[in-house]
Design an enzyme around this catalytic site. Sequence first.
Site, PDB file in Angstrom:
ATOM      1  N   GLU A 111      25.274  53.856  33.481  1.00 54.57           N
ATOM      2  CA  GLU A 111      25.146  55.085  34.265  1.00 54.57           C
ATOM      3  C   GLU A 111      24.071  56.045  33.760  1.00 54.57           C
ATOM      4  OE1 GLU A 111      26.674  55.869  37.057  1.00 54.57           O
ATOM      5  OE2 GLU A 111      27.829  54.019  37.137  1.00 54.57           O
ATOM      6  N   SER A 386      36.852  28.961  67.507  1.00 52.47           N
ATOM      7  CA  SER A 386      36.509  29.084  68.927  1.00 52.47           C
ATOM      8  C   SER A 386      36.626  30.497  69.477  1.00 52.47           C
ATOM      9  CB  SER A 386      37.393  28.138  69.761  1.00 52.47           C
ATOM     10  OG  SER A 386      37.076  26.792  69.480  1.00 52.47           O
TER      11      SER A 386
END
Length: 874
Positions: A111, A386
């Site tokens: 950080e 499908s």
Amino acid sequence: MTERKLTREDIKKQRQQQKKKKQTPFKVWLKRIILTIVFIGVLGFLGGAGLFAYYASSAPELDEELLKYPVSSEFYDINGELFATIGQESRKYVQFEDIPDDMVAAILATEDVRFFDHFGIDLWRLGGAVIANFRDGFGSQGGSTITQQVVKNSFLYNDKKLKRKAQEAWLAIQLERQYSKEEIFEMYFNKILMSGRVYGFGQASEYFYGKPLNELTLGQMATLAGMPQSPNNYNPFKNPDLSEKRRNIVLSLMVQHKKITEAQATEAKKITVAESVLPEDERKPATVTNYPAFLDVVLSELERNGDNDALAEGIKVYTTLDPNAQKIVESVMNNDANFMTEKIQSGVAVVDTKTGEIRAIGGGRHYGAERGFNFAYDLVTRAPGSTMKPIIDYAPAIEYLKWSTGETLVDEPMKYSGTNQTITNWDNKYLGTMTARQALYTSRNIPAVKTLQAVGTDKAKNFVSRLGIDVDYVVESDAIGGGRINISPISMAGAYAAFGNNGVYTAPHSITKIVYRDGSSSREYKSEEVIAMSDYTAYMVTDMLRDVVGNKPNASGTAANVSGLDLAGKTGTTNYSADEFAKYNLPSSAVPDSWFAGYTTNYSIAIWSGYEQRSDAITTWDERRLPQTLFKSIMSQLSSSIETARFKQPNSVVSATVEVGTSPLKLASEFTPDNLRMTELFVKGTEPKEVSDAFEQLELDPPFNLQASYNELANIIDLTWEHQAPGALEEDFDPNAVPISFEVTMSIDGAEPTVISSSSANYVAIPSVVIGHNYAFTVTAISDEVRSESASVSLYIEGLPDEPEEDDWQDWNNGEIDEPTEPEEPTNPETGTDNNGNNNNNGNGNGNGQVTPPTNPTEPTDPGTDDEEVQNGE
């Protein structure tokens, strides 16, 4: 005359004049430009400094309580009722001296590596961010230090406006002046959001590993250090693979900044993240809350929109949650009787068809507050099967090619383009010519691939992108949902909702707005409406999908039908590869995923079912139909107390009755057989005008060679005839193509004729003959409603009439006397006389039985061997 000597001053002036002459206009303008830039820069600096001072003067005061502890955030449903509060529960405050050195090193390397060197703002990092913002646009990269993150998460709104940036920088400097580096790091360490309901590294250690910080391994510390950037994506419970990649980056950064050695990093990477976290049965929820699956989606949406950090500062989040719908979904999902095995799982998403607002979420069976894997939101690695066919095949074909629902397709063997890979259907059969409607509701694969080929993969990609499905490219296997496109139930429900909303798509969303702690400012969450398709495309697809859940033969989704609802939907299953069948030792019936997506004008619901581990397979039809049965239960309960309007056909759509198999489609004629007549939908202006002439009016020749003879010994009249079927003289004649029967009537002594026989046989025998009477017969060929001209013959039975019992003829006609029987073969077919010398009539008799013998009489057919219909009792 004596020449004056030049002084030093004269020489200096001459040199200056020469120098001026040598200067070019370019140099003059360059100097002016530089001076102008410097002047503007000074003005900009002074203006910026003034603006910064103004913004800084309005910055809030530092408050130690807000700096150290998160403030609870509240969540409200569509009725404005509070349903969850998170933020302050289960706090575990850790002092700086109790934080392991490796934990500090991991956080700093990730950080803010110069945290202990800067004054609250890292000028080197800020410079890099400025360059990135000029290159990629403002806000593309931040240069925030840990100090700035503490300030932002404690006092400021979560945006990237200049005012907030200025105040953030000012307060960061003030924070550094009032607190030590260790104290500021401690604030960050305890307040940062680690997961949707977990704040601070101390609580995260207990939550994910079940132990305090000082017992964590280097790899576990690196995992935690990498989470704040994206808590949802790097959650090791939900996404262990992504979390592991992030952990490895943190370890590499630690090596780069000389926090650990390469050997230490290599050793830490050997253990997977999935192995290092608590097992599922030992996990405890971070907070207890209502509707955890829905809240999980809300928290993910906050993170996706950059408002994740604001959670720690007491925001109010107004959501799209319908508590009644959520309770219905949770009731169905938590009822084990609805599931056929102990481990089978499902994910459910309920979306408002008109607005795209998410009404309810089923994250899984007995989904708890531990924020585990949410099968409705996180399921992005399973293929949709499908359920993709309407989206990527048939809808684009209607939209771009203006196909009708009756477009002719052929289900036949084929391979993917440029490959040897054969495409198969679920039943390994090929059904030949069919309409697009039939191909969709029976879920045939080959017609689907042919449809995508006709549309083109580029147009298909463009179409699905307008439904929120972003892919780099489309391949042919995507036509049947077996390619690269993976989709979550939430995204699927949103895409299907567009069909039910006249083609308008709104991205599914769970938040309407957030209100910040001061109550004076808020942020609207509004998904823009996108016209994804024409209204005719939306309706025509919807009409085809009605048949999926209707009563059509072989329709795939009938188990999802809800009586009384105008409903449309589509099933989907996926397949294992050949390698997977062998690897997992699976039966041939096994499939990994089963789907159903369906919608009304009110709700769009998508459901996935399967097993968490791909090696665990769906093997029964009950498991395959699970999404349908869950859908039916949920949709019927949701719709029971509200009115559901029917889908309305737009003016852009017309219907026409066509003859199936014609290409291009033609209107059915009055002679088209019923089994080839079908009413289909067309985009207005494209409906066929030409009537098919494939079938002309059927003309039946009358029976010929009709003969009637009396058998005195048996006391019966034998009636025989011949008939030539339509097309009998053609080479490809099919005797079964046109079914024909023969109607026989009889009249005695001129009385009203009575039908005595109707069958396909070309003979009949009349028993119990009474002599002394005149018998008249007619024979008519019949096919459906078409009748031929009748052939007739009469026969007088000579002799004195017997004394029949009263009403003997009426009894015969009523079936109370034996029916006609098979006649005996005439004794002398060459002359046409029987044993008694009676004449047979060839159909041209004069009514008295005196006729010319037939030239080529036909022997009556044996009903026991030659006539199939007689054998079948017809």
